[in-house]
Design a protein around this motif. Structure first.
Motif, PDB file in Angstrom:
ATOM      1  N   PRO A  44      18.262  32.393   4.541  1.00  0.00           N
ATOM      2  CA  PRO A  44      18.262  31.356   3.664  1.00  0.00           C
ATOM      3  C   PRO A  44      18.750  30.102   4.247  1.00  0.00           C
ATOM      4  CG  PRO A  44      20.314  32.745   3.496  1.00  0.00           C
ATOM      5  CD  PRO A  44      19.264  33.425   4.574  1.00  0.00           C
ATOM      6  N   ALA A  45      18.628  28.933   3.168  1.00  0.00           N
ATOM      7  CA  ALA A  45      19.108  27.482   3.921  1.00  0.00           C
ATOM      8  C   ALA A  45      20.815  27.563   3.963  1.00  0.00           C
ATOM      9  CB  ALA A  45      18.766  26.525   3.002  1.00  0.00           C
ATOM     10  N   PRO A  46      21.026  27.173   4.917  1.00  0.00           N
ATOM     11  CA  PRO A  46      22.651  26.875   5.250  1.00  0.00           C
ATOM     12  C   PRO A  46      23.290  26.267   4.035  1.00  0.00           C
ATOM     13  CG  PRO A  46      21.542  25.405   6.754  1.00  0.00           C
ATOM     14  CD  PRO A  46      20.455  26.118   6.135  1.00  0.00           C
ATOM     15  N   LEU A  47      24.503  26.800   3.719  1.00  0.00           N
ATOM     16  CA  LEU A  47      25.443  26.286   2.770  1.00  0.00           C
ATOM     17  C   LEU A  47      25.858  25.068   2.933  1.00  0.00           C
ATOM     18  CD1 LEU A  47      27.389  29.445   1.730  1.00  0.00           C
ATOM     19  CD2 LEU A  47      25.327  28.451   0.683  1.00  0.00           C
ATOM     20  N   ASN A  48      26.053  24.134   2.064  1.00  0.00           N
ATOM     21  CA  ASN A  48      26.478  22.729   2.014  1.00  0.00           C
ATOM     22  C   ASN A  48      27.915  22.637   1.557  1.00  0.00           C
ATOM     23  OD1 ASN A  48      26.665  19.852   2.795  1.00  0.00           O
ATOM     24  ND2 ASN A  48      25.946  19.521   0.736  1.00  0.00           N
ATOM     25  N   PHE A  49      28.862  22.117   2.556  1.00  0.00           N
ATOM     26  CA  PHE A  49      30.216  22.008   1.847  1.00  0.00           C
ATOM     27  C   PHE A  49      30.512  20.571   2.031  1.00  0.00           C
ATOM     28  CE2 PHE A  49      29.977  26.047   3.712  1.00  0.00           C
ATOM     29  CZ  PHE A  49      30.424  27.217   2.746  1.00  0.00           C
ATOM     30  N   GLY A  73      39.837  27.487  -1.560  1.00  0.00           N
ATOM     31  CA  GLY A  73      38.430  27.971  -1.673  1.00  0.00           C
ATOM     32  C   GLY A  73      37.951  27.964  -3.417  1.00  0.00           C
ATOM     33  N   LEU A  74      39.008  27.551  -4.228  1.00  0.00           N
ATOM     34  CA  LEU A  74      38.785  27.502  -5.452  1.00  0.00           C
ATOM     35  C   LEU A  74      37.829  26.558  -6.228  1.00  0.00           C
ATOM     36  CD1 LEU A  74      39.442  28.917  -8.274  1.00  0.00           C
ATOM     37  CD2 LEU A  74      41.502  27.059  -8.442  1.00  0.00           C
TER      38      LEU A  74
END
Length: 316
Positions: free
Chosen positions: A71-76, A183-184
């Motif tokens: 999957p594509a890397p997550l963007n934060f 993390g919320l």
């Protein structure tokens, strides 16, 4: 906020055997609601098929999958997770010592809201994330007696609540507008076209739990929120009920019980979120409804034997 990352195969591979043990014993994902009661939209439990898939992967060497299926890397993204229309921050910095326990702090902010507002989403952002364990921002509507003697901007501790803060924080229509836990992320209140209501003339109260990090430092946290574009169909309200936090456990009592009750005087009410919260000595908790005809319904029953906090979204 977890002991290790699972974002990539390289991160996850060293923990393969530990992950197998955790899912087989159902220690992970953590979920403490008794399946006999209620249906939850965010139930984290794995199906037997999912567990068998992971066990088979581990037993066969935990090999990496095909790169084309990755999957594509997550963007934060950095900064605000919402685009706030209004931002309110603590009026001055709170100075933390280098060491020691820091009791909960309550800081009154005179927000001077000039008109009624309906809020779709809110996000609390710590000014110094290294020392903010968690926090909440309460709406204190006009007429509330909570913290009525407090000096705006000054930080009050739990021990001074009875003398300075007056009524229970959940009384007089006080409502939580936004909160922060690692993390919320931001909170949205738009379920079934709902929004939070902030009456004209309301104040805000920052409830802060700080943790010293070994050096003197300071924090100025803030809250941002977005306003509803259209009139809401429902009001989203966070009700705490009378505080159950004053439980006194007698010496030797291994099964002490406390009860918190809230009477709802409306015909059309939906329960969309519940957050059972107990610490190291907590054993079990029920959330139940007692209807006008005397019938009782258990919405949720949870049991746990270690320090944990878990929220459940109801799908009713």
């Amino acid at each position: 906020i977890a002991p290790f990352s699972l974002l990539t195969y390289t991160d996850a591979r060293p923990w393969a055997k530990a992950m197998k043990a955790a899912v087989v014993t159902q220690k992970m994902p953590p979920w403490f609601a008794d399946p006999k009661y209620g249906h939850f939209a965010n139930d984290k439990r794995l199906s037997e098929k999912d567990i068998n898939t992971l066990v088979s992967w581990v037993d066969n060497g935990a090999v990496e999958g095909d790169a084309k299926d990755r999957p594509a890397p997550l963007n934060f993204p950095e900064g605000w997770q919402i685009k706030p229309d209004v931002v309110v921050e603590m009026p001055k910095a709170f100075d933390l010592p280098a060491k020691g326990t820091i009791n909960y702090k309550y800081i009154l902010v005179k927000a001077n809201f000039k008109e009624d507002m309906w809020v779709e989403a809110a996000e609390m952002r710590p000014g110094n994330p290294s020392v903010v364990h968690h926090g909440k921002v309460w709406v204190r509507p006009p007429g509330s007696h909570w913290m009525e003697k407090a000096v705006p901007g000054e930080a009050y501790e739990q021990e001074t609540q009875r003398d300075v803060m007056g009524r229970n924080m959940g009384a007089d229509g006080n409502d939580i507008l936004g909160k922060f836990n690692p993390g919320l992320g931001a909170q949205e209140f738009t379920v079934e076209g709902a929004a939070k209501f902030v009456p004209k003339g309301s104040d805000l109260v920052f409830e802060m739990h700080y943790t010293a990090n070994g050096k003197p430092t300071s924090d100025i946290s803030k809250l941002g929120f977005t306003l509803a574009k259209n009139p809401p169909k429902r009001r989203y309200f966070f009700a705490t009920g009378p505080s159950a936090g004053n439980l006194v456990i007698a010496p030797g009592d291994a099964n002490a019980e406390t009860v918190s009750e809230l009477t709802v005087g409306l015909d059309n009410v939906k329960l969309v979120y519940a957050q059972p919260h107990m610490h190291l000595r907590g054993k079990d908790m029920d959330i139940r409804a007692i209807y006008p005809n005397g019938e009782t319904e258990i919405f949720m029953r949870s049991k746990w034997d270690f320090n944990w906090q878990q929220g459940f979204d109801f799908d009713m």
